[in-house]
Design an enzyme around this catalytic site. Structure first.
Site, mmCIF file in Angstrom:
data_model
loop_
_atom_site.group_PDB
_atom_site.id
_atom_site.type_symbol
_atom_site.label_atom_id
_atom_site.label_comp_id
_atom_site.label_asym_id
_atom_site.label_seq_id
_atom_site.Cartn_x
_atom_site.Cartn_y
_atom_site.Cartn_z
ATOM 1 C CG ASP A 109 -13.525 43.383 18.886
ATOM 2 O OD1 ASP A 109 -13.555 42.310 18.113
ATOM 3 O OD2 ASP A 109 -14.145 43.526 19.646
ATOM 4 C CD GLU B 167 -5.065 39.214 15.155
ATOM 5 O OE1 GLU B 167 -4.121 39.285 16.186
ATOM 6 O OE2 GLU B 167 -6.329 39.306 15.340
ATOM 7 C CG ASP C 87 -9.094 41.991 16.185
ATOM 8 O OD1 ASP C 87 -8.630 41.240 15.479
ATOM 9 O OD2 ASP C 87 -9.807 42.030 17.252
#
EC number: 3.1.21.10
Length: 169
Positions: free
Chosen positions: A145, A72, A12
């Protein structure tokens, strides 16, 4: 003991906090390996913060030897400065993965949420609870996260079974 089929590193991207999650896939079973975050200090110069992301991510890759990485993609930011900084961090992430010869797959936040909860606009708390259940964790993965990074890895695991959603770099 069955041999692991693959190890997925989920990321992330972030500038102040970068989440990572690592899962092993053995046939259709998924096992949690590790998760956590790389933190940079707000008052450090930007090049130093990017170097820290690079160095720590490289150490994680060396330690866990992932066979694939799921990252991501960026989404809309209201703050342009934040968007630029996360974009710079994401560039360092992609460079590090490429340098370490780890195949890279990318997913939108919507794809990740959809694969984990069945709803593309689910909230962070829901992602944490679902990942906790899927991975048999006793505690909620923190920080957010890291939970998001585990969700990115999970999304990649599912997309391998149902190809077409991932964008390979």
């Amino acid at each position: 003991m069955p041999k692991r089929a693959s190890r997925i590193l989920g990321i992330d991207p972030g500038f102040g906090t970068l989440g990572y999650g690592i899962i092993d896939v053995v046939t259709s079973r998924v096992e949690l390996v590790s998760y956590g975050a790389i933190y940079t200090k707000p008052r450090e110069p930007i090049p130093d913060r990017l170097l820290k992301i690079y160095s720590e991510l490289k150490n994680i890759i060396d330690k866990y030897s992932p066979s694939e990485a799921a990252v991501e993609e960026l989404f809309f930011f209201r703050n342009v400065t934040t968007a630029i900084q996360v974009g710079e961090a994401r560039g360092v992430i992609l460079l590090t993965l490429r340098e370490k010869e780890v195949p890279i797959f990318e997913y939108t936040p919507h794809q990740v949420k959809q694969s984990v909860t069945g709803y593309g606009r689910s909230e962070k708390g829901q992602i944490q609870r679902v990942m906790m259940k899927f991975l048999g964790m006793k505690e909620t993965p923190k920080p957010d996260d890291a939970a998001d990074a585990l969700a990115v890895a999970w999304c990649h695991f599912l997309s391998r079974s149902f190809p077409g959603g991932a964008r390979k770099r």
